[in-house]
Design an enzyme around this catalytic site. Structure first.
Site, mmCIF file in Angstrom:
data_model
loop_
_atom_site.group_PDB
_atom_site.id
_atom_site.type_symbol
_atom_site.label_atom_id
_atom_site.label_comp_id
_atom_site.label_asym_id
_atom_site.label_seq_id
_atom_site.Cartn_x
_atom_site.Cartn_y
_atom_site.Cartn_z
ATOM 1 N N PRO A 88 0.809 -1.236 0.000
ATOM 2 C CA PRO A 88 0.000 0.000 0.000
ATOM 3 C C PRO A 88 0.837 1.279 0.000
ATOM 4 O O PRO A 88 0.333 2.342 -0.357
ATOM 5 C CB PRO A 88 -0.833 -0.113 1.279
ATOM 6 C CG PRO A 88 -0.334 -1.286 2.030
ATOM 7 C CD PRO A 88 0.535 -2.102 1.136
ATOM 8 N N GLU A 115 2.485 -8.428 8.846
ATOM 9 C CA GLU A 115 2.684 -6.990 9.074
ATOM 10 C C GLU A 115 3.508 -6.351 7.953
ATOM 11 O O GLU A 115 3.498 -5.156 7.759
ATOM 12 C CB GLU A 115 3.422 -6.779 10.393
ATOM 13 C CG GLU A 115 2.565 -6.427 11.593
ATOM 14 C CD GLU A 115 1.359 -5.552 11.279
ATOM 15 O OE1 GLU A 115 1.555 -4.345 11.094
ATOM 16 O OE2 GLU A 115 0.231 -6.074 11.249
ATOM 17 N N ARG A 153 -4.526 -8.074 -20.413
ATOM 18 C CA ARG A 153 -5.565 -7.707 -21.384
ATOM 19 C C ARG A 153 -5.034 -6.774 -22.469
ATOM 20 O O ARG A 153 -5.650 -6.618 -23.510
ATOM 21 C CB ARG A 153 -6.786 -7.110 -20.681
ATOM 22 C CG ARG A 153 -6.519 -5.819 -19.957
ATOM 23 C CD ARG A 153 -7.712 -5.410 -19.128
ATOM 24 N NE ARG A 153 -8.866 -5.084 -19.951
ATOM 25 C CZ ARG A 153 -8.997 -3.956 -20.638
ATOM 26 N NH1 ARG A 153 -8.059 -3.036 -20.598
ATOM 27 N NH2 ARG A 153 -10.070 -3.738 -21.367
HETATM 28 N N1 ADE Z 1 -1.108 -5.003 0.067
HETATM 29 C C1 ADE Z 1 -2.044 -4.667 0.954
HETATM 30 N N2 ADE Z 1 -2.783 -3.637 0.535
HETATM 31 C C2 ADE Z 1 -2.287 -3.293 -0.694
HETATM 32 C C3 ADE Z 1 -2.604 -2.301 -1.640
HETATM 33 N N3 ADE Z 1 -3.583 -1.420 -1.453
HETATM 34 N N4 ADE Z 1 -1.875 -2.249 -2.767
HETATM 35 C C4 ADE Z 1 -0.871 -3.114 -2.970
HETATM 36 N N5 ADE Z 1 -0.512 -4.067 -2.109
HETATM 37 C C5 ADE Z 1 -1.213 -4.167 -0.973
#
Ligand code: ADE
Length: 224
Positions: A88, A115, A153
């Site tokens: 994230p 984590e 795709r």
């Molecule tokens: N792992 C956990 N959440 C994620 C996200 N939003 N984007 C990429 N990998 C992730």
């Protein structure tokens, strides 16, 4: 193109590659997708791939050894254009990024869980870190699938109509216009006359106008 995905939960990845467009692309050898079970690279008899975080703090951390072993094995067999970690806190995926990844030959994608992953994996092996949006999932498998689908795709031969991918939302920084199919009249809700006119030039102009209107309404920042 070949995509290697390294995952602590490989079962999560299998079904999407066994149906529809992704399966067809694999069957037609447009793409080769290899899923690697991180646990099979663990160097202990309990197949443990995570451990406590140095310095404390809750949660388990993915260890470097199994990841290193898997990456080194893959890299001993072929050259990879890029190694991606999905997280994230990575750079947010967009169509431009998918387009450029679709031009590559060999890609490794590493999925995290728990984590997080030992920072040394990121320092030593990762070329780019990608997020699929500002929200946190339980692991990298679904983000890896999102990235794969957005790339595959685009590959020639994976979709029936190659012009399709080019008219996607975002390809030209515009959202896609509305589309319709039969019936032309559903309980009084009619398809716009222009689309039934057979006049290709006018239809194309209408679609462009609709794209601009929609983009202005929903994503004005794309027009800047
Ligand atoms: N792992 C956990 N959440 C994620 C996200 N939003 N984007 C990429 N990998 C992730």
């Amino acid at each position: 193109m070949r995509i290697d995905i390294i995952s602590p939960l490989p079962e999560l990845l299998k079904a999407p590659f066994s149906t529809s467009i992704l399966k067809r692309a694999i069957d037609k050898k447009v793409v080769e997708v290899c899923i690697h079970d991180l646990r099979s690279f663990a160097n202990n008899k309990h197949k443990k791939i995570d451990d406590y975080s140095y310095g404390g703090g809750g949660g388990m951390v993915l260890m470097i050894e199994p990841v290193a072993k898997c990456i080194e094995l893959l890299k001993s067999k072929r050259t990879y254009d890029t190694t991606i970690f999905v997280t994230p806190d990575g750079q947010k995926l967009n169509q431009k990024k998918s387009n450029s990844l679709s031009q590559l030959n060999n890609i490794i994608i590493i999925c995290g869980r728990y984590e997080g992953i030992d920072q040394r994996v990121r320092d030593l092996f990762i070329d780019q870190e990608i997020s699929i949006g500002d929200y946190v999932l339980m692991g990298g498998e679904l983000p890896a699938l999102v990235i794969c689908e957005s790339i595959i795709r685009l590959l020639p031969g994976s979709m029936n109509n190659s012009s399709c991918a080019l008219s996607d939302s975002f390809q030209d920084n515009l959202l896609a216009p509305p589309i319709y199919t039969r019936p032309a009249n559903f309980k009084g809700h009619k398809v716009p006359d222009i689309l039934l006119s057979g006049n290709e030039k006018k239809i194309s102009q209408w679609r462009e106008d609709q794209s601009i209107i929609k983009t202005k309404e929903r994503r004005p920042e794309l027009l800047k």
